[in-house]
Enzyme design. Structure first.
Site, PDB file in Angstrom:
ATOM      1  N   GLU A 189       0.817  -1.218   0.000  1.00 16.42           N
ATOM      2  CA  GLU A 189       0.000   0.000   0.000  1.00 16.42           C
ATOM      3  C   GLU A 189       0.841   1.254   0.000  1.00 16.42           C
ATOM      4  OE1 GLU A 189      -0.451  -2.566   1.969  1.00 16.42           O
ATOM      5  OE2 GLU A 189      -2.448  -3.327   1.477  1.00 16.42           O
ATOM      6  N   PHE A 213      -9.366  -1.995   2.005  1.00 16.41           N
ATOM      7  CA  PHE A 213     -10.230  -1.597   3.123  1.00 16.41           C
ATOM      8  C   PHE A 213      -9.538  -0.447   3.840  1.00 16.41           C
ATOM      9  CE2 PHE A 213     -11.932  -5.831   2.508  1.00 16.41           C
ATOM     10  CZ  PHE A 213     -13.270  -5.698   2.830  1.00 16.41           C
ATOM     11  N   HIS A 240     -11.559  -4.556   9.041  1.00 17.42           N
ATOM     12  CA  HIS A 240     -12.401  -4.344   7.868  1.00 17.42           C
ATOM     13  C   HIS A 240     -13.566  -3.409   8.178  1.00 17.42           C
ATOM     14  CE1 HIS A 240     -10.190  -7.960   6.753  1.00 17.42           C
ATOM     15  NE2 HIS A 240     -10.579  -7.821   5.517  1.00 17.42           N
TER      16      HIS A 240
HETATM   17  C1  LIG Z   1      -1.879  -4.563   4.662  1.00 15.26           C
HETATM   18  C2  LIG Z   1      -2.965  -5.346   4.024  1.00 15.26           C
HETATM   19  N1  LIG Z   1      -3.375  -5.013   2.791  1.00 15.26           N
HETATM   20  C3  LIG Z   1      -4.393  -5.673   2.198  1.00 15.26           C
HETATM   21  C4  LIG Z   1      -5.000  -6.702   2.828  1.00 15.26           C
HETATM   22  C5  LIG Z   1      -6.146  -7.415   2.156  1.00 15.26           C
HETATM   23  N2  LIG Z   1      -5.783  -8.766   1.781  1.00 15.26           N
HETATM   24  C6  LIG Z   1      -6.222  -9.804   2.512  1.00 15.26           C
HETATM   25  S1  LIG Z   1      -5.620 -11.220   1.960  1.00 15.26           S
HETATM   26  C7  LIG Z   1      -4.773 -10.507   0.695  1.00 15.26           C
HETATM   27  C8  LIG Z   1      -3.948 -11.339  -0.250  1.00 15.26           C
HETATM   28  C9  LIG Z   1      -2.769 -11.960   0.408  1.00 15.26           C
HETATM   29  O1  LIG Z   1      -2.121 -12.848  -0.413  1.00 15.26           O
HETATM   30  P1  LIG Z   1      -0.882 -13.694   0.082  1.00 15.26           P
HETATM   31  O2  LIG Z   1       0.074 -12.838   0.844  1.00 15.26           O
HETATM   32  O3  LIG Z   1      -0.340 -14.399  -1.091  1.00 15.26           O
HETATM   33  O4  LIG Z   1      -1.485 -14.715   1.138  1.00 15.26           O
HETATM   34  P2  LIG Z   1      -2.599 -15.835   0.963  1.00 15.26           P
HETATM   35  O5  LIG Z   1      -3.920 -15.194   1.298  1.00 15.26           O
HETATM   36  O6  LIG Z   1      -2.541 -16.337  -0.425  1.00 15.26           O
HETATM   37  O7  LIG Z   1      -2.254 -16.865   1.970  1.00 15.26           O
HETATM   38  C10 LIG Z   1      -4.976  -9.138   0.730  1.00 15.26           C
HETATM   39  C11 LIG Z   1      -4.403  -8.215  -0.242  1.00 15.26           C
HETATM   40  C12 LIG Z   1      -4.545  -7.035   4.115  1.00 15.26           C
HETATM   41  N3  LIG Z   1      -5.079  -8.042   4.808  1.00 15.26           N
HETATM   42  N4  LIG Z   1      -3.528  -6.348   4.683  1.00 15.26           N
END
Ligand SMILES: Cc1ncc(C[n+]2csc(CCOP(=O)(O)OP(=O)(O)O)c2C)c(N)n1
Lengths: 367, 329
Positions: free
Chosen positions: B60, B83, B129
């Protein structure tokens, strides 16, 4: 033994067992007892069945969105079973069901959490597992700090932490590893590369050849392993922990695995995933592999599996029944933990809220 | 005219913005191929190509940091943060650069951009969220903060945000993303940032609110009518938090003599605090009762099972209106 042999820059990947459960490289088998292998397998099954159960009740509106470990159980169980309870630490992400169970978090806590109740996030005494970490990759920094304290206090513990492939794009992923390496702290950084960050495929997250090489820039020992191969993950983590305990600093381990299910219940992977590739990937299902291995070694049978499935289903149902019977939040609870000592102004807000809800009782639930 | 909900109005507005302004670039985590976690950007990549609408890595701080560079160099980035609870990594860029670049460079460089994010609770979501942090953003000079409550406003305000020469935080109440539809004009139109909207005219009490709570306030007023209470409310939807429509609020309070501010964000150091302070400064002698507020409590936003205690409910608003009207000096 593993870290020296596999060069991530050349995309060399540690694999010991193939996807039919056959041991390809007996000389690389880690030290682990048959009993522990069986325990690991049962935990993998338990987590898988819990995921399936939760998917079902989630669709019935009895649980919030949750993030399933389905497909990633080999990696999670293999690293988490090496955490010594009460001595070592685990700084998890949000998709770590199999690891939590293995590390000793009661299933009911996990379920309570995904049912929207903070009490589920309270780790029982005697287990050093931090709560679910929703903001991505921030848990890496916590791991570095925990490990710094272990080293400083000479308490001998090691710290495991994990993030997704997507999480490796956050600045803190690098920042934490750089700090950890500078201080040679006893931390093990794991990337559970399940190929997707929500809908974004791994190839849109990085142009790097793999995620293990991301350790190179900070000077950190690193390795790429087949994350669906229980023995490969177990071995790499075993070595990383031994090195960390000896004072030889942190390691980065990429477990290349596959997210079989959706990101969360709000997501439909059919929109962005390639169906042919999916069919290929699920042939590497870690449960099938370890089961085949155990059956070939005559350590397991279909009859025992049937019995285990029934026992685990009953256990899961009982845990959820407990959760549904105990999923209340008291008004006081939402105020109680904001500060150690409730400041006067907040105590007054609580009194005001209490008077309001006594006059106008709220059934809770949804708006 | 098309009948659209808030999400559809957003997509429609982004489409018009991209069509009209060739320098608009839309990006964010998952915002390209699939169209974002709430599908606000759905179809835009297919229509405008990967160079103008794309999936960005989960980073971000860099999403907004790159927007600074793009904006200085002639583009108009429209960035999606998944979010509001994940906006914390952008704070560094937002407060140290986005908000200050114009001032720092004495007008030579500016950062006009739109940062969109879902906000607020009531959606049965997980931790982080459901935050409502508009006061934090509004507190930092140099940023504009917009929170629409209807599809019509969403479209007009988003297009205004795209045209704004200053950076705009566009906060979208998730609870009302798909809650209702509205007829909105097909053509490109903008609504002025900084002007409130009078939802209904009344003489007994002024209620100032915005976002998802506009609907709650309307329901509260209906409820009072249903009880046979003949209460005449001047209901103001602020629509924009910074700048906010001081004139409309003060004029209203001078007429009604009573003020209630309603929002879900926590109480202390909030928008309500700012509105009430301003009313005290500008129209104290007109007040017939102390200014009041219905807000969240000063606590961490509770998880789903405890959230109903925290959210400003219709019932809480009803009770507060009665209290203010019954007040005797
Ligand atoms: C700082 C932050 N930005 C955005 C999100 C929203 N978000 C939730 S899961 C996700 C994807 C994460 O992917 P990855 O790191 O590959 O983990 P996975 O869910 O595949 O285990 C995102 C962008 C978040 N939780 N935290």
């Amino acid at each position: 033994m593993y870290f020296d042999k596999f060069n991530a820059l050349k995309n060399e990947k540690l694999q010991i067992m193939d996807n039919t459960g056959k041991i390809l490289k007996p000389e690389l088998m880690p030290k682990i007892s048959d009993e522990d292998i069986l325990t690991a397998y049962k935990l993998m099954c338990l987590s898988r069945r819990q995921d399936d159960f939760q998917n079902k009740v989630q669709r019935q509106g009895r649980m919030l969105s949750f993030l399933s470990s389905t497909g990633q159980e080999a990696a999670e169980v293999a690293y988490a079973m090496q955490i010594i309870k009460g001595k070592d630490w685990f700084s998890p992400a949000y998709r770590n069901n199999a690891a939590w169970l293995t590390a000793g978090i009661p299933m009911r806590n996990i379920m309570l959490y995904w049912c929207g109740n903070e009490m589920g996030a309270k780790t029982p005494e005697g287990i050093n597992v931090l709560p679910v970490n929703i903001p991505i990759a921030t848990q890496y920094s916590h791991a570095t700090g925990l490990a710094f304290a272990e080293k400083y206090n000479k308490t001998g513990g090691v710290v495991l932490t994990t993030t997704g492939d997507g999480g490796s794009s956050e600045g803190e992923f690098y920042e934490a590893m750089n700090f950890a390496k500078l201080h040679e702290v006893p931390a093990i950084f794991i990337v559970e590369n399940n190929q997707f960050a929500i809908s974004t495929p791994r190839k849109k997250a990085t142009k790097a050849i793999n995620f293990a090489v991301k350790g190179i820039a900070v000077g950190m020992r690193n390795i790429l392993v087949d994350g669906n191969d229980f023995f490969a993950v177990y071995g790499a983590v075993q070595e990383a922990i031994a090195l960390a305990r000896k004072g030889e600093g942190p390691s980065l381990i990429e477990c290349e695995t596959y997210r079989i299910g959706p990101h969360s219940s709000a997501d439909d992977p059919k929109v962005y995933r390639d169906e042919d590739n999916h069919q290929e990937q699920i042939k590497n299902d870690p449960l099938i592999r370890l089961k085949a291995y155990l059956i070939a070694k005559k350590k397991w049978s279909e009859q025992e599996q049937t019995k285990l499935d029934a026992e685990q289903d009953q256990f899961i149902k009982d845990e959820f029944a407990w959760v549904e019977a105990n999923n209340n939040v008291d008004l006081k609870d939402i105020f109680a933990y904001t500060y150690e000592e409730m400041p006067n102004f907040l105590a007054k807000q609580y009194e005001e809220a209490k008077a309001f809800f006594e006059a106008y009782p709220s059934k809770g639930g949804h708006h | 005219m098309a009948v659209l909900n808030n999400i559809q109005a957003l997509t429609h507005a982004l489409d018009l913005a991209m069509e009209k302004h060739q320098n608009v670039i839309v990006y964010g985590e998952d915002a390209g191929y699939e169209g974002g976690v709430f599908r606000a950007t759905v179809g835009l990549q297919q229509k405008y190509g990967e160079e103008r609408c794309f999936d960005a890595p989960i980073a971000e701080a860099t999403l907004v940091g790159t927007a600074v560079g793009m904006a200085i160099n002639g583009l108009k980035p429209v960035v999606e943060i998944q979010f509001e609870g994940f906006s914390y990594p952008i704070i560094q860029q937002l407060f140290t650069h986005v908000a200050r670049m114009r001032n720092r460079s004495r007008g030579r460089f500016t950062c006009p951009m739109v940062i969109r994010m879902p906000m607020g609770g009531g959606i049965r979501a997980l931790e982080h969220h459901s935050e409502a942090m508009e006061a934090m953003f509004a507190h930092n000079p140099g940023l504009k903060v917009v929170i629409p409550s209807t599809p019509f406003d969403t479209k007009g305000l988003l297009l205004a945000a795209v045209e704004s020469p200053d950076p705009v935080l566009f906060l979208e109440p998730t609870k009302i993303y798909r809650a209702f539809k509205q007829d909105i004009p097909d053509e490109y139109y903008t609504l002025p940032i900084g002007e409130g909207y009078k939802v209904q005219e009344g003489t007994d009490v002024t209620i100032v609110t915005y976002g998802a709570q506009v609907g709650d306030c309307e329901k509260a007023i209906e409820h009072l009518k249903g009880e046979g209470k003949n209460i005449s409310v001047d209901l103001i939807d602020l629509r924009t938090i910074q700048p906010w429509d001081r004139e409309m609020v003060i004029e209203s309070v001078k007429k009604t003599g009573r003020l209630i501010v309603v929002h879900e964000a926590v109480r202390s150091f909030s928008v309500a605090a700012e509105v009430i302070a301003t009313v005290n400064e500008k129209s104290f002698e007109y007040l017939k009762a102390p200014c009041a507020r219905v807000t969240g409590y000063d606590i961490i936003v509770p998880f789903d099972r405890g959230e109903h205690f925290h959210q400003p409910s219709v019932q809480k608003i009803v009770v507060k209106i009665k209290e203010v009207l019954d007040y005797q000096f």
